[in-house]
Design a protein around this motif. Structure first.
Motif, PDB file in Angstrom:
ATOM      1  N   GLU A   1       7.846  23.939  23.473  1.00  0.00           N
ATOM      2  CA  GLU A   1       6.438  23.768  23.897  1.00  0.00           C
ATOM      3  C   GLU A   1       5.991  24.944  24.761  1.00  0.00           C
ATOM      4  N   LEU A   2       6.861  25.348  25.671  1.00  0.00           N
ATOM      5  CA  LEU A   2       6.508  26.471  26.558  1.00  0.00           C
ATOM      6  C   LEU A   2       6.297  27.751  25.750  1.00  0.00           C
ATOM      7  N   GLU A   3       7.125  27.946  24.740  1.00  0.00           N
ATOM      8  CA  GLU A   3       6.970  29.153  23.921  1.00  0.00           C
ATOM      9  C   GLU A   3       5.657  29.136  23.147  1.00  0.00           C
ATOM     10  N   ALA A   4       5.277  27.960  22.674  1.00  0.00           N
ATOM     11  CA  ALA A   4       3.994  27.861  21.950  1.00  0.00           C
ATOM     12  C   ALA A   4       2.821  28.145  22.898  1.00  0.00           C
TER      13      ALA A   4
ATOM     14  N   ALA B   1      -1.967  28.424  35.999  1.00  0.00           N
ATOM     15  CA  ALA B   1      -2.898  27.299  35.851  1.00  0.00           C
ATOM     16  C   ALA B   1      -3.020  26.929  34.377  1.00  0.00           C
ATOM     17  N   THR B   2      -3.020  27.944  33.508  1.00  0.00           N
ATOM     18  CA  THR B   2      -3.081  27.679  32.062  1.00  0.00           C
ATOM     19  C   THR B   2      -1.854  26.887  31.606  1.00  0.00           C
ATOM     20  N   PHE B   3      -0.694  27.321  32.066  1.00  0.00           N
ATOM     21  CA  PHE B   3       0.535  26.604  31.719  1.00  0.00           C
ATOM     22  C   PHE B   3       0.401  25.123  32.101  1.00  0.00           C
ATOM     23  N   ALA B   4      -0.096  24.900  33.328  1.00  0.00           N
ATOM     24  CA  ALA B   4      -0.228  23.534  33.830  1.00  0.00           C
ATOM     25  C   ALA B   4      -1.152  22.713  32.931  1.00  0.00           C
ATOM     26  N   GLU B   5      -2.319  23.281  32.648  1.00  0.00           N
ATOM     27  CA  GLU B   5      -3.303  22.528  31.861  1.00  0.00           C
ATOM     28  C   GLU B   5      -2.762  22.207  30.472  1.00  0.00           C
ATOM     29  N   GLU B   6      -2.114  23.176  29.863  1.00  0.00           N
ATOM     30  CA  GLU B   6      -1.565  22.954  28.515  1.00  0.00           C
ATOM     31  C   GLU B   6      -0.490  21.863  28.517  1.00  0.00           C
TER      32      GLU B   6
ATOM     33  N   LYS C   1       2.513  31.855  23.543  1.00  0.00           N
ATOM     34  CA  LYS C   1       1.808  32.626  22.493  1.00  0.00           C
ATOM     35  C   LYS C   1       0.308  32.609  22.742  1.00  0.00           C
ATOM     36  N   LYS C   2      -0.199  31.432  23.102  1.00  0.00           N
ATOM     37  CA  LYS C   2      -1.646  31.326  23.389  1.00  0.00           C
ATOM     38  C   LYS C   2      -2.007  32.198  24.582  1.00  0.00           C
ATOM     39  N   MET C   3      -1.134  32.176  25.598  1.00  0.00           N
ATOM     40  CA  MET C   3      -1.424  32.948  26.814  1.00  0.00           C
ATOM     41  C   MET C   3      -1.408  34.446  26.526  1.00  0.00           C
ATOM     42  N   THR C   4      -0.512  34.857  25.654  1.00  0.00           N
ATOM     43  CA  THR C   4      -0.469  36.277  25.269  1.00  0.00           C
ATOM     44  C   THR C   4      -1.780  36.651  24.574  1.00  0.00           C
TER      45      THR C   4
END
Ligand code: PCA
Length: 327
Positions: free
Chosen positions: A295-298, A173-178, A301-304
């Motif tokens: 973008e996915l890698e950035a 869900a975080t991936f989606a929102e970002e 990092k936030k998700m980690t």
């Protein structure tokens, strides 16, 4: 439920029901994914091994595809003893037990070999969090690497704004929102219908689930990202487990260890085959482009960082132990 326990002694205590089973015979095992999926097939292999190694004392019947309990209900069913054993996607429970998100840390352990190392770093801490939930993990098995399914070509987040995105846990869900998408949580068992009716237009998963759900009927593009290799796990009610004899526990553990290894090997063996099937059914299957990947890698990092905030010293210790193993 027709779960058939002999000699059940139930001690009602605050919190989860504590169940001591002196001798259990027929165990119904709800599983979340379709019967033809390799996880479910391996569940049957496990049941056969358990029957064999316990000389028929424990007779497990697999109920695949969410047919006995839906995916979202399986953990609670096992916790409360409605089902003695069950299988579920581990990180679906990350809100309640943040350490269970160890396998959703993006871009950390994306080969089968390194993912196994990460699990060995995480296992002890994950298991003690599971004990608090009245659960014992018997074996875990990874899905192939996770990538993105869309109904159009996507080169960056400029192309993903406003898309309805099927998520399977809070990390996705975080991936989606970002990425400016709108997350909606849907079980794999309901995915084909959600895509056909437009409830969801995109999702993250392995080639395995795209193949199982024939998503080429609604979608056109798969982007390989290999963001993580999330796991399913077979869990048993802790009261049931503690009530077994030492030898029965040892025999089930042997069956579980063998099945976990065989299931992992099967996942690795099938990973590219699934991509071939998606292609054969008309989908474009390619690596995510450099802009999208950056973008996915950035976001990763936030998700980690979020996962470390949620798990504190335990999460950090898992990452440190893993790094020490891979250096
Ligand atoms: N398939 C499962 C979880 C991860 C995967 O590859 C799903 O999409 O529900």
């Amino acid at each position: 439920m027709n779960t058939n326990f002999k000699n059940i002694i139930v001690a009602g205590v605050a919190g989860f029901m504590s169940t001591s089973v002196l001798m259990a015979d027929n165990w119904d095992m709800p599983m979340a994914y379709s019967a033809s999926n390799f996880h479910s097939e391996m569940g049957v292999v496990f049941a056969d091994k358990v029957r064999d190694y316990t000389a028929g004392d424990i007779n497990i019947t697999v109920h695949a595809g969410g047919s006995l309990f839906k995916g979202g209900e399986i953990k609670r069913a096992v916790q409360t003893g409605q089902a003695p054993i069950g299988e579920r996607f581990m990180s679906a429970h990350v809100n309640e037990a943040p350490l269970l998100g160890w396998d959703n840390v993006p871009f950390l352990a994306t080969t089968y070999a390194t993912n196994e190392k990460l699990w060995s770093a995480a296992k002890g801490k994950v298991n003690s969090q599971l004990a608090d939930l009245n659960l014992v993990a018997l074996y875990t098995c990874p899905w192939p690497g996770q990538g993105f399914y869309f109904n159009k070509s996507v080169n960056s987040s400029a192309d993903t704004q406003g898309i309805k995105f099927r998520s399977y846990n809070s990390a996705t869900a975080t991936f989606a929102e970002e990425l400016g998408m709108i997350p909606v949580q849907i079980e794999a068992a309901e995915l084909s219908q959600a895509l056909a009716t437009g409830v969801a237009e995109a999702f993250i998963s392995s080639g395995s689930t795209g193949y199982d759900r024939k998503v080429w009927e609604s979608l056109t593009h798969y982007y390989k990202v290999n963001a993580w290799l999330p796991r399913n796990y077979v869990i048993v009610n802790k009261g049931v487990w503690d009530g077994l004899s030492d030898s029965t526990r040892a025999n089930i553990t042997k069956a579980a260890d063998e099945t976990g290894a065989a299931c992992t090997a099967k996942s690795e063996e099938l990973a590219n085959w699934y991509f071939e099937q998606l292609t054969a059914n008309g989908m474009s299957v390619e690596d995510a482009g450099p802009e999208f990947l950056a973008e996915l890698e950035a976001i990763g990092k936030k998700m980690t960082a979020n996962w470390l905030t949620a798990t504190g010293a335990d999460g950090q210790a898992i990452l440190d132990d893993y790094k020490a193993m891979t250096n």
